[in-house]
Design a protein around this motif. Sequence first.
Motif, PDB file in Angstrom:
ATOM      1  N   VAL A 367      -0.230   0.203   0.439  1.00 16.00           N
ATOM      2  CA  VAL A 367       0.634  -0.957   0.209  1.00 16.00           C
ATOM      3  C   VAL A 367       0.332  -2.030   1.244  1.00 16.00           C
ATOM      4  O   VAL A 367       0.238  -1.746   2.447  1.00 16.00           O
ATOM      5  CB  VAL A 367       2.124  -0.572   0.258  1.00 16.00           C
ATOM      6  N   ALA A 393      -1.356  -1.747  -3.803  1.00 19.06           N
ATOM      7  CA  ALA A 393      -0.243  -2.562  -4.283  1.00 19.06           C
ATOM      8  C   ALA A 393       0.094  -3.598  -3.219  1.00 19.06           C
ATOM      9  O   ALA A 393       0.001  -3.317  -2.016  1.00 19.06           O
ATOM     10  CB  ALA A 393       0.980  -1.694  -4.580  1.00 19.06           C
ATOM     11  N   LEU A 414       7.854   0.982  -5.944  1.00 15.52           N
ATOM     12  CA  LEU A 414       6.491   1.505  -5.828  1.00 15.52           C
ATOM     13  C   LEU A 414       6.491   2.974  -5.408  1.00 15.52           C
ATOM     14  O   LEU A 414       5.779   3.806  -5.981  1.00 15.52           O
ATOM     15  CB  LEU A 414       5.708   0.680  -4.806  1.00 15.52           C
ATOM     16  N   LYS A 418       5.526   6.368  -7.689  1.00 18.30           N
ATOM     17  CA  LYS A 418       4.443   7.243  -7.213  1.00 18.30           C
ATOM     18  C   LYS A 418       4.913   8.696  -7.106  1.00 18.30           C
ATOM     19  O   LYS A 418       4.226   9.628  -7.561  1.00 18.30           O
ATOM     20  CB  LYS A 418       3.970   6.727  -5.852  1.00 18.30           C
TER      21      LYS A 418
END
Length: 460
Positions: A367, A393, A414, A418
């Motif tokens: 991220v 991301a 996110l 996941k």
Amino acid sequence: MATLLERDPNPQNFYASLIQGQKFAVIPELRLDSGDVLESCPVAYKTWGRLNESRDNVLVICHALTGSSDVSDWWSPLLGGGKAFDPAHFFIFCANVLGSPYGSASPLTTDPRTGRPYASEFPQTTVRDDVRAHKYVLDALGVQSVAAVIGGSMGGMTTLEWPLCTATGYVRSIIPIATAADHSAWGISWAETQRQCIYSDPKFDDGYYEPRPEGQPSAGLAAARMVAMLTYRSCVSFDARFGRKPQRQQRARHVQEPPLDLPRTDVPIAAATVASAAAVGGRSERMKGWAARRDPSFSAQGYLHYQGQKFVQRFDANCYLHITNKMDAHDVTLGRTHAQEIEGSTGDGESILREVLAAAPPGALVVSVETDALFLPEQQERLAACLANATLAVLKSSDGHDGFLLEFEQLGTLILDKLRRDFPQYYLSVLDGDVGLLDDVEGRTAQPGSGSLTGEVEAW
């Protein structure tokens, strides 16, 4: 193996008392990367939820530079029922890193050889030392394997090291956030600037000061925090939030604010000097005018002063020096490739990094924060390119590096997506019985004005 304790083995540590509900363990002997050995090494940690029967439903959360084991303080919107870190499905573990003031072995803990606090004599630790110490605690808790390790900034460095410092397959998924494979020259330079602020304060006294807010080198530490805040945020966020607004007036608030004046090292002026100045043209009056101009004129200045003073109340200078040095030393490839391979390599070393990160579980979620000026998005792109089957991301945020501590909704979505993809089996049932410190979480979200100790949400 670590021994689980009923209470804090170093109750004299003022800063550890700021973190509520911590648990403690002690490692009889912890050998560090430096070769030094920490005897009776304490580790402070917090947990939420329960282990399942196979003892593998574990989420390890890794805190950032000045964070703590209390995830409910700095990532509270991500912790709770139906959220990314759900104690109904996972056993959630977060431990304080070595060198931090909040309860694990640090300059504040007692050296068993001398009976005195280590102070500046505390041996330097590494991110890998943190992983090994925390793994000892997980072993003592009966953990068999870890579902996922998640952390941002320095916590992201720790996240990368977990699968590299443990047996293959022990960690099954990683989510490194706003971090890098090593600390860049840019990051090292900012850290050195902050350390010099502390060193320049006469109260630092080579690290031998009274380890409490009123005794430490407050001017230097506050200035270091002010410098750090400029690296954590962005030009856009400061301009949008403060612009050229004048320093705000104090107003009644439910949350007590520390005073806005930056603590300074007092330099007494002898009466004779003042008299002499007056005799040569009223210099003393001009000095008074200069002193008045040191007070904040703009809102942005007042905010930095506020941050500096708040930090002095909750963090220790020796610990800050220790952890910034720890971050500087971070390099996942260090010692993991042969010297001749490094000497014979070309380009930017991505082949070496890819080789080292091959030991990490495939499918990592990396991220990034789009406006991060401390850990540049290019560094996360490099990680994602070198981790097998990784996904990158990007958090949409104008707040710079601190976006990972502020963009809760984006980040939570996110992480939850996941975990649901990787571990659907854990969502098929709810753990029976007490799920840990959920009462401590309910109603506590790091929203503006919530009074978070280590989080970055501010109503100021």
